[in-house]
Design a protein around this motif. Sequence first.
Motif, mmCIF file in Angstrom:
data_model
loop_
_atom_site.group_PDB
_atom_site.id
_atom_site.type_symbol
_atom_site.label_atom_id
_atom_site.label_comp_id
_atom_site.label_asym_id
_atom_site.label_seq_id
_atom_site.Cartn_x
_atom_site.Cartn_y
_atom_site.Cartn_z
ATOM 1 N N PRO A 102 1.425 4.860 -0.137
ATOM 2 C CA PRO A 102 0.388 5.881 0.044
ATOM 3 C C PRO A 102 0.276 6.773 -1.185
ATOM 4 N N GLU A 103 -0.972 6.969 -1.611
ATOM 5 C CA GLU A 103 -1.226 7.808 -2.770
ATOM 6 C C GLU A 103 -2.568 8.497 -2.609
ATOM 7 N N TYR A 107 -10.734 9.576 -6.804
ATOM 8 C CA TYR A 107 -12.045 9.453 -6.161
ATOM 9 C C TYR A 107 -12.026 9.832 -4.686
ATOM 10 N N ALA A 108 -10.853 9.936 -4.080
ATOM 11 C CA ALA A 108 -10.759 10.218 -2.648
ATOM 12 C C ALA A 108 -10.754 11.710 -2.325
ATOM 13 N N GLY A 109 -10.833 12.560 -3.333
ATOM 14 C CA GLY A 109 -10.826 13.993 -3.086
ATOM 15 C C GLY A 109 -9.411 14.525 -2.921
ATOM 16 N N PRO A 110 -9.264 15.833 -2.831
ATOM 17 C CA PRO A 110 -7.922 16.435 -2.804
ATOM 18 C C PRO A 110 -7.089 16.084 -1.573
ATOM 19 N N ASP A 111 -7.746 15.766 -0.471
ATOM 20 C CA ASP A 111 -7.001 15.444 0.752
ATOM 21 C C ASP A 111 -7.043 13.957 1.091
ATOM 22 N N GLY A 112 -7.571 13.145 0.204
ATOM 23 C CA GLY A 112 -7.718 11.717 0.488
ATOM 24 C C GLY A 112 -6.460 10.929 0.205
ATOM 25 N N GLU A 114 -4.677 6.764 0.542
ATOM 26 C CA GLU A 114 -4.829 5.352 0.856
ATOM 27 C C GLU A 114 -3.576 4.596 0.445
ATOM 28 N N PHE A 115 -3.445 3.394 1.016
ATOM 29 C CA PHE A 115 -2.326 2.509 0.691
ATOM 30 C C PHE A 115 -2.820 1.080 0.861
ATOM 31 N N ALA A 124 -5.356 -9.213 1.276
ATOM 32 C CA ALA A 124 -5.091 -7.866 0.786
ATOM 33 C C ALA A 124 -5.929 -6.866 1.578
ATOM 34 N N TRP A 125 -5.283 -5.834 2.098
ATOM 35 C CA TRP A 125 -5.940 -4.779 2.859
ATOM 36 C C TRP A 125 -5.609 -3.441 2.239
ATOM 37 N N SER A 126 -6.592 -2.558 2.151
ATOM 38 C CA SER A 126 -6.347 -1.162 1.812
ATOM 39 C C SER A 126 -6.883 -0.323 2.961
ATOM 40 N N PHE A 127 -6.146 0.698 3.319
ATOM 41 C CA PHE A 127 -6.548 1.639 4.357
ATOM 42 C C PHE A 127 -6.584 3.005 3.708
ATOM 43 N N GLY A 128 -7.702 3.709 3.877
ATOM 44 C CA GLY A 128 -7.800 5.003 3.248
ATOM 45 C C GLY A 128 -8.817 5.908 3.905
ATOM 46 N N SER A 129 -8.760 7.149 3.508
ATOM 47 C CA SER A 129 -9.669 8.146 4.078
ATOM 48 C C SER A 129 -10.975 8.246 3.306
#
Length: 138
Positions: A102-103, A107-112, A114-115, A124-129
Amino acid sequence: MTEPASTPPPTVWPAFNARDPRAMIDFLVAIGFEATAVYGDEHEVAHAQLDWPEGGGVMFGSVKDHGLSRPPGGAGLYVVTADPRAVHDRAVAAGARITRAPENPDYAGPDGWEFSLEDPEGNAWSFGSYPGEPRAGG
């Protein structure tokens, strides 16, 4: 003043194949997907639809030599979730191979957050906000 149009239901479905689709169903359910439809028997799955509770989903089935069939393990998918850390914890508990811890990407903003992970078939899967950029006019 007119009401904004609502987001239409999904009409683009990522699709892939699995050598062991029953194990893939079990894995995806363990990390949070819902098995909405599964057609087949204990050895072969002709079609499975697994929905993501926050919207969208995937379709897949047993490896076959026609239609959308591609070699298993070649898909790359991004799933939007409000709580990537909870999905990460479920994925670890389900035995997923985490390929990116998780990082917080810029581009995901200050509270975003994903991993990324690799499923049992090698997809390959990525899950993120990060929900992507807003649609034009919306």
